[in-house]
Design a protein around this motif. Structure first.
Motif, mmCIF file in Angstrom:
data_model
loop_
_atom_site.group_PDB
_atom_site.id
_atom_site.type_symbol
_atom_site.label_atom_id
_atom_site.label_comp_id
_atom_site.label_asym_id
_atom_site.label_seq_id
_atom_site.Cartn_x
_atom_site.Cartn_y
_atom_site.Cartn_z
ATOM 1 N N HIS A 99 0.828 -1.213 0.000
ATOM 2 C CA HIS A 99 0.000 0.000 0.000
ATOM 3 C C HIS A 99 0.863 1.264 0.000
ATOM 4 N N ARG A 100 2.114 1.126 0.393
ATOM 5 C CA ARG A 100 3.020 2.281 0.454
ATOM 6 C C ARG A 100 4.005 2.297 -0.717
ATOM 7 N N SER A 101 3.959 1.276 -1.558
ATOM 8 C CA SER A 101 4.993 1.109 -2.579
ATOM 9 C C SER A 101 4.387 0.526 -3.852
ATOM 10 N N LYS A 102 4.533 1.255 -4.967
ATOM 11 C CA LYS A 102 3.963 0.717 -6.217
ATOM 12 C C LYS A 102 4.744 -0.502 -6.700
ATOM 13 N N LEU A 103 6.055 -0.483 -6.542
ATOM 14 C CA LEU A 103 6.813 -1.677 -6.932
ATOM 15 C C LEU A 103 6.430 -2.855 -6.032
ATOM 16 N N LEU B 85 13.988 6.298 -10.161
ATOM 17 C CA LEU B 85 13.596 7.686 -10.441
ATOM 18 C C LEU B 85 12.363 8.052 -9.610
ATOM 19 N N GLY B 86 12.493 9.068 -8.775
ATOM 20 C CA GLY B 86 11.390 9.471 -7.901
ATOM 21 C C GLY B 86 11.468 8.728 -6.581
ATOM 22 N N ALA B 87 12.625 8.842 -5.928
ATOM 23 C CA ALA B 87 12.894 8.022 -4.732
ATOM 24 C C ALA B 87 12.177 8.536 -3.491
ATOM 25 N N ALA C 273 11.335 9.759 0.051
ATOM 26 C CA ALA C 273 12.063 9.560 1.312
ATOM 27 C C ALA C 273 12.732 8.184 1.385
ATOM 28 N N GLY C 274 12.516 7.358 0.361
ATOM 29 C CA GLY C 274 13.255 6.092 0.318
ATOM 30 C C GLY C 274 12.461 4.867 0.707
ATOM 31 N N THR C 275 11.136 5.014 0.836
ATOM 32 C CA THR C 275 10.324 3.859 1.243
ATOM 33 C C THR C 275 10.619 2.646 0.354
ATOM 34 N N PHE D 239 14.190 14.948 -6.857
ATOM 35 C CA PHE D 239 14.515 16.374 -7.016
ATOM 36 C C PHE D 239 14.026 17.276 -5.892
ATOM 37 N N ALA D 240 13.223 16.740 -4.966
ATOM 38 C CA ALA D 240 12.724 17.578 -3.856
ATOM 39 C C ALA D 240 13.678 17.452 -2.663
ATOM 40 N N PRO D 241 14.246 18.576 -2.208
ATOM 41 C CA PRO D 241 15.246 18.480 -1.124
ATOM 42 C C PRO D 241 14.693 17.885 0.167
ATOM 43 N N LEU E 293 20.333 14.169 -5.598
ATOM 44 C CA LEU E 293 19.364 15.265 -5.603
ATOM 45 C C LEU E 293 19.369 15.873 -7.006
ATOM 46 N N LYS E 294 18.599 15.239 -7.891
ATOM 47 C CA LYS E 294 18.631 15.601 -9.322
ATOM 48 C C LYS E 294 17.233 15.525 -9.906
ATOM 49 N N ASP E 295 17.082 16.180 -11.069
ATOM 50 C CA ASP E 295 15.822 16.171 -11.810
ATOM 51 C C ASP E 295 15.889 15.059 -12.860
ATOM 52 N N ALA E 296 14.952 14.117 -12.780
ATOM 53 C CA ALA E 296 14.953 12.974 -13.708
ATOM 54 C C ALA E 296 14.698 13.402 -15.156
ATOM 55 N N ARG E 297 14.251 14.658 -15.368
ATOM 56 C CA ARG E 297 14.078 15.154 -16.741
ATOM 57 C C ARG E 297 15.393 15.689 -17.305
ATOM 58 N N GLN F 183 10.689 3.472 -12.007
ATOM 59 C CA GLN F 183 10.239 4.859 -12.121
ATOM 60 C C GLN F 183 8.916 5.065 -11.407
ATOM 61 N N ASP F 184 8.894 6.067 -10.532
ATOM 62 C CA ASP F 184 7.667 6.422 -9.800
ATOM 63 C C ASP F 184 7.717 7.918 -9.546
ATOM 64 N N VAL F 185 7.641 8.708 -10.640
ATOM 65 C CA VAL F 185 7.849 10.144 -10.501
ATOM 66 C C VAL F 185 6.561 10.940 -10.285
ATOM 67 N N ALA F 186 5.397 10.342 -10.559
ATOM 68 C CA ALA F 186 4.128 11.028 -10.309
ATOM 69 C C ALA F 186 4.173 12.478 -10.775
ATOM 70 N N THR F 187 4.554 12.659 -12.022
ATOM 71 C CA THR F 187 4.618 14.007 -12.590
ATOM 72 C C THR F 187 4.122 13.936 -14.018
ATOM 73 N N ARG F 188 3.735 15.070 -14.580
ATOM 74 C CA ARG F 188 3.316 15.075 -15.980
ATOM 75 C C ARG F 188 4.494 14.683 -16.871
HETATM 76 C C1 SAM Z 1 4.926 9.085 -5.558
HETATM 77 S S1 SAM Z 1 6.382 9.843 -4.996
HETATM 78 C C2 SAM Z 1 7.558 8.543 -4.965
HETATM 79 C C3 SAM Z 1 7.417 7.542 -3.852
HETATM 80 C C4 SAM Z 1 8.590 6.583 -3.833
HETATM 81 N N1 SAM Z 1 8.862 6.061 -5.144
HETATM 82 C C5 SAM Z 1 8.391 5.427 -2.881
HETATM 83 O O1 SAM Z 1 7.697 4.470 -3.238
HETATM 84 O O2 SAM Z 1 8.960 5.437 -1.811
HETATM 85 C C6 SAM Z 1 6.942 10.701 -6.410
HETATM 86 C C7 SAM Z 1 8.260 11.388 -6.195
HETATM 87 O O3 SAM Z 1 8.791 11.773 -7.452
HETATM 88 C C8 SAM Z 1 9.471 12.980 -7.282
HETATM 89 N N2 SAM Z 1 9.627 13.595 -8.603
HETATM 90 C C9 SAM Z 1 8.662 14.099 -9.405
HETATM 91 N N3 SAM Z 1 9.213 14.587 -10.539
HETATM 92 C C10 SAM Z 1 10.545 14.366 -10.445
HETATM 93 C C11 SAM Z 1 11.636 14.644 -11.299
HETATM 94 N N4 SAM Z 1 11.455 15.243 -12.478
HETATM 95 N N5 SAM Z 1 12.871 14.295 -10.896
HETATM 96 C C12 SAM Z 1 13.067 13.677 -9.701
HETATM 97 N N6 SAM Z 1 12.074 13.398 -8.839
HETATM 98 C C13 SAM Z 1 10.819 13.734 -9.210
HETATM 99 C C14 SAM Z 1 8.588 13.767 -6.321
HETATM 100 O O4 SAM Z 1 9.307 14.823 -5.692
HETATM 101 C C15 SAM Z 1 8.150 12.676 -5.367
HETATM 102 O O5 SAM Z 1 9.009 12.593 -4.255
#
Ligand code: SAM
Length: 211
Positions: free
Chosen positions: A42-46, A67-69, A71-73, A90-92, A112-116, A133-138
């Motif tokens: 429930h806390r992890s898509k993988l 990609l999209g780590a 807090a590291g869950t 990418f979020a500090p 601490l990087k942008d996956a784009r 990959q779990d970035v939850a972004t457009r």
């Molecule tokens: C749903 S959360 C990830 C949860 C995490 N994968 C887990 O299961 O523990 C999505 C994360 O993607 C990050 N994110 C979104 N766009 C990003 C980007 N372009 N580069 C790096 N991180 C990004 C967000 O800041 C957010 O922390």
């Protein structure tokens, strides 16, 4: 037949509840039993992809780019059974907790990087066997395409696609079709499955890079 779990991931009993689990330092208040820590789907898509029996191709000791780590869950579980694990976020704010998880795992490397902008970490990340990959972004398909350069030819992309990150108003099925179509320009999609009941309006995708 349900695919077997990777070595280092097992179904384990936690006080009468059976769940997938890895061995490692607990990170998010998950249940533990000795060395075992519950991998909460429930806390992890993988975790949900594994719990649902998707054939991820994961094995022990693989090199992984995550990609999209956050807090590291999830990436903490991946590092528990994997090899070198590069964790891009990418979020500090969540990266502080990610650093704590890495303190207990010498094979986990937070970035601490942008996956784009993969060029900003290309000098650090070696070729990998798996991209999670779990970035939850457009633009989730675009992020996967941009990072394909790191993936070995027979490697796997394991992506969680969040419909509402692409379009909050659209029918999730339509969004999934569009994302999979865009992904298919750089990957062959091997399997896809909605992650209900663990994650609403999310699609788990297993893919391999096109030649
Ligand atoms: C749903 S959360 C990830 C949860 C995490 N994968 C887990 O299961 O523990 C999505 C994360 O993607 C990050 N994110 C979104 N766009 C990003 C980007 N372009 N580069 C790096 N991180 C990004 C967000 O800041 C957010 O922390």
């Amino acid at each position: 037949m349900t695919p077997s779990l990777p070595e280092g991931v097992e179904r384990h009993d936690f006080d009468g509840t059976t769940s997938i689990a890895t061995r490692g330092h607990p990170e998010y208040g998950e249940r533990t039993d000795g060395e075992w820590r519950r991998w909460d789907p429930h806390r992890s898509k993988l975790g949900a992809m594994l719990a649902l029996g998707m054939d991820t191709g994961l094995e022990a000791d693989l090199k992984t780019l995550y990609l999209g780590a956050a807090a590291g869950t999830t990436v903490s579980h991946v590092a528990d059974f994997g090899g070198p694990t590069y964790a891009v976020e990418f979020a500090p704010r969540p990266v502080r907790e990610l650093l704590d998880a890495a303190d207990h795992r010498p094979n986990l490397f937070p970035l601490l990087k942008d996956a784009r902008r993969p060029e900003s970490y290309a000098h650090v990340v070696e070729p990998v066997d798996v991209i999670v990959q779990d970035v939850a972004t457009r633009g989730q398909a675009r992020v996967a395409a941009l990072n394909r350069q790191f993936l070995d030819g027979d490697g796997r992309l394991l992506a969680a696609v969040k419909a509402r990150s692409e379009d909050v108003t659209a029918d999730p099925e339509d969004v999934f079709d569009e994302v999979v179509a865009e992904l298919s320009t750089s990957y062959e999609v091997l399997a896809s499955e909605e992650l209900d009941p663990y994650h609403e309006d999310h699609l788990g995708v297993v893919a391999r890079p096109l030649e």
